[in-house]
Design an enzyme around this catalytic site. Structure first.
Site, short mmCIF file in Angstrom:
data_model
loop_
_atom_site.label_atom_id
_atom_site.label_comp_id
_atom_site.label_asym_id
_atom_site.label_seq_id
_atom_site.Cartn_x
_atom_site.Cartn_y
_atom_site.Cartn_z
N ASP A 1 12.01 15.93 -39.04
CA ASP A 1 11.51 15.83 -40.61
C ASP A 1 11.20 16.81 -41.00
O ASP A 1 10.76 16.86 -42.12
CB ASP A 1 10.48 14.57 -40.55
CG ASP A 1 9.43 14.78 -39.69
OD1 ASP A 1 9.23 15.73 -39.10
OD2 ASP A 1 8.61 14.10 -39.73
N GLY A 2 11.08 17.89 -40.10
CA GLY A 2 10.35 19.18 -40.68
C GLY A 2 8.77 19.29 -40.95
O GLY A 2 8.22 20.36 -41.49
N ARG B 1 -0.04 30.17 -40.45
CA ARG B 1 -0.12 31.24 -39.49
C ARG B 1 0.28 32.65 -39.70
O ARG B 1 1.23 32.84 -40.42
CB ARG B 1 0.28 30.88 -38.43
CG ARG B 1 1.55 30.85 -37.79
CD ARG B 1 1.82 30.36 -36.35
NE ARG B 1 3.60 30.27 -36.15
CZ ARG B 1 4.04 29.67 -35.19
NH1 ARG B 1 3.38 29.06 -34.39
NH2 ARG B 1 5.51 29.74 -34.96
N ASP C 1 12.38 30.48 -26.47
CA ASP C 1 12.32 30.46 -27.92
C ASP C 1 10.80 30.59 -28.17
O ASP C 1 10.42 30.85 -29.33
CB ASP C 1 13.01 29.50 -28.58
CG ASP C 1 12.55 28.15 -28.08
OD1 ASP C 1 12.68 27.81 -26.79
OD2 ASP C 1 12.09 27.14 -28.89
N ASN C 2 9.91 30.35 -27.29
CA ASN C 2 8.47 30.16 -27.31
C ASN C 2 7.87 31.61 -26.98
O ASN C 2 6.55 31.58 -26.79
CB ASN C 2 7.66 29.04 -26.78
CG ASN C 2 8.26 27.81 -27.72
OD1 ASN C 2 8.95 27.86 -28.92
ND2 ASN C 2 8.25 26.71 -27.10
P1 AMP Z 1 8.97 23.77 -30.64
O1 AMP Z 1 8.83 22.57 -29.48
O2 AMP Z 1 7.77 23.52 -31.76
O3 AMP Z 1 8.77 25.22 -30.12
O4 AMP Z 1 10.13 23.47 -31.44
C1 AMP Z 1 11.44 23.82 -30.71
C2 AMP Z 1 12.42 23.49 -32.03
O5 AMP Z 1 12.49 22.29 -32.64
C3 AMP Z 1 12.40 24.60 -33.15
O6 AMP Z 1 13.77 24.74 -33.48
C4 AMP Z 1 11.72 23.62 -34.06
O7 AMP Z 1 11.88 24.22 -35.56
C5 AMP Z 1 12.22 22.32 -33.92
N1 AMP Z 1 11.39 21.03 -34.28
C6 AMP Z 1 10.01 20.89 -33.76
N2 AMP Z 1 9.67 19.71 -34.44
C7 AMP Z 1 10.19 19.72 -35.69
C8 AMP Z 1 10.46 18.84 -36.77
N3 AMP Z 1 9.43 17.74 -36.99
N4 AMP Z 1 11.35 18.80 -37.30
C9 AMP Z 1 12.32 19.69 -37.43
N5 AMP Z 1 12.43 20.46 -36.30
C10 AMP Z 1 11.69 20.54 -35.39
MG MG Z 2 8.87 26.86 -30.87
#
Ligand code: AMP
Ligand code: MG
Length: 467
Positions: free
Chosen positions: A117-118, A168, A244-245
């Site tokens: 949902d972004g 951030r 990616d992190n």
């Molecule tokens: P993260 O676990 O936050 O490092 O995210 C891993 C991937 O999932 C990244 O590509 C984020 O942009 C995507 N992502 C995480 N949460 C959401 C969300 N609520 N809506 C869309 N993409 C998400």
């Molecule tokens: Mg990430």
């Protein structure tokens, strides 16, 4: 107030991002604004401007939002397309101390959102604020939280939650996964373009070197090895060390299910989804090496025209990581133990402490090293520690008490305190958050009750990725 944005990423790296616009927050309410950071960045904005600009309600003049492409190995499995699925890079701010990305997180869907949902809830965004500020105060490289703004929108996770956006600031958002995105597509031109950009932005001295890409690999290895050694020193568990992190700059990035270890146990895992313990405390240095190998793979074609030779060069650097990490860890431990200079017995001294202190509170054990009466109650069995302490005292010598208290924090963001602050904030009370924040911003100042471990009733701490 206007922000003098620059957009070097968008300008220099066409084809590595997509345009995307943050959602308009219906009723922005500023929950936290990092005034020391706005000052450091030279931003003299009002609270009202901060609420609008850092929620997406109204973009700051000059912002040109994009979503960056990246790939990544998540828990070891490769996802060729991740990218900013809920983040918007507004642009870069130029300051006397360098160029910084300004990014919104939780600001709505982008072309990379897949099924998401972004959005983000206020709990996880305030959590990133708290933990990244703690890391900064501890002297550990990190992205920094500029603001958290409640959007006035409700979002669905397991239940309905109040939504928020985190603003951030980062040295950049280039990740190991940025390189992987193009390497996986065989887009060598963009791998080179990203490498050239990363060198120019983070390691400009290398541009003129004889082997700039090899030196770049070395520089990233050095930065990330130093970073993870520092994490280990404070008992920080990132929780999702996916490629990616991991930031090319060597900053800690993407605070999700991270937490600080309380009782020392090498296998400590907090994340609810890390069933195998891939990202457990003691595995972090090994995963670091694995992630750096993924970076090296993307750079191989840039290392030498002869593919076999290129692989040999890369492998040579990768095989040095374990030794480099061990040296950095030992340096961290020397500092924590108040040891001046190098002694050949420092390594076994540090290793034996790890065995002796298993189960005892990580933070307080170091903090109380010079006060045996205060140290003893942290242990259920003090016998190994009792044998170790005289060895340490003999080596540490004069002035150890002062060196130890300067190197070891009294206050870290304790899990039960973080949870209490975030629960209160979700229910509309920001006071516990701000009280905790001021304690963790002065980590070397003793402050009851923020120093104390979780009460036994708190139980096993579990963190969630639903961030
Ligand atoms: P993260 O676990 O936050 O490092 O995210 C891993 C991937 O999932 C990244 O590509 C984020 O942009 C995507 N992502 C995480 N949460 C959401 C969300 N609520 N809506 C869309 N993409 C998400
Ligand atoms: Mg990430």
């Amino acid at each position: 107030m206007t922000i003098a944005f620059d957009h070097s990423y968008a300008r220099d790296l066409p084809g590595t991002y997509l345009r995307a616009t943050p959602d308009v927050a219906p009723a922005p309410r500023l929950l936290a604004l990092n005034r020391p950071l706005t000052d450091a960045l030279g931003l003299t904005l009002t609270d009202a401007e901060a609420a609008d600009w850092f929620s997406g309600a109204r973009l700051p003049p000059g912002a040109d939002p994009i979503a960056q492409a990246y790939a990544g190995h998540q828990f070891g499995g490769f996802s060729p397309q991740l990218g900013d699925g809920r983040a918007h890079l507004l642009g870069e701010i130029l300051t006397p101390s360098g160029r910084f990305d300004l990014q919104l997180k939780g600001s709505g869907r982008t072309p990379f959102s897949r099924g998401g949902d972004g959005k983000a809830a206020i709990g996880p965004m305030l959590r990133e604020y708290l933990i990244s500020e703690a890391m900064h105060a501890l002297g550990i490289p990190t992205t920094r939280a500029l603001a958290v703004v409640a959007t006035g929108e409700e979002i669905w996770r397991e239940t309905k939650l109040p939504g928020a956006v985190l603003a951030r600031v980062a040295a950049s958002h280039l990740r190991v996964g940025t390189f992987q995105f193009f390497a996986a597509r065989g887009d060598q031109a963009n791998v080179k373009a990203v490498a050239d950009y990363a060198i120019a932005r983070h390691y400009p001295d290398l541009a003129q070197a004889d082997a700039p890409y090899l030196d770049f690999l070395d520089a990233v290895i050095a930065a990330q090895v130093r970073l993870v050694a520092q994490w280990m020193g404070v008992g920080f568990i990132h929780g999702v060390m996916n490629t990616d992190n991991m930031a090319i700059s060597g900053e800690t990035i993407d605070y999700g299910p991270c937490a600080f270890m309380e009782g020392y146990a090498p296998g400590t895992v907090f994340s609810s989804i890390d069933h195998q313990g891939r990202y457990a405390y003691a595995n972090q240095p090994l995963i670091l090496g694995w992630n750096l190998a993924r970076l090296a793979e993307t750079l191989v074609p840039l290392l030498d025209a002869n593919p076999e030779k290129a692989v040999e060069i890369a492998n040579d650097r990768l095989s040095g990581i374990a030794g480099r990490y061990r040296a950095e860890w030992l340096a961290v431990m020397r500092r924590k133990l108040g040891l001046v200079g190098d002694d050949k017995d420092d390594a076994p001294l540090a290793d034996d402490l790890m065995t002796a202190m298993e189960g005892a509170d990580w933070t307080l054990t170091f903090r109380r090293l010079t006060d045996e009466a205060a140290l003893r109650p942290l242990f259920s069995d003090f016998s190994k520690m009792e044998a170790w302490l005289p060895r340490w005292r003999a080596r540490a010598g004069e002035g150890a008490a002062q060196r130890v208290s300067q190197a070891n924090p009294a206050v870290i963001p304790r899990n039960h305190q973080v949870e209490a602050a975030l629960t209160a904030a979700t229910n509309g009370d920001m006071a516990p958050f701000h009280a905790l924040l001021s304690a963790i911003q002065k980590p070397f100042t003793e402050a009851e009750p923020y120093m104390l471990p979780a009460p036994t009733g708190f139980g096993q701490y579990v963190t969630f990725c639903g961030t």
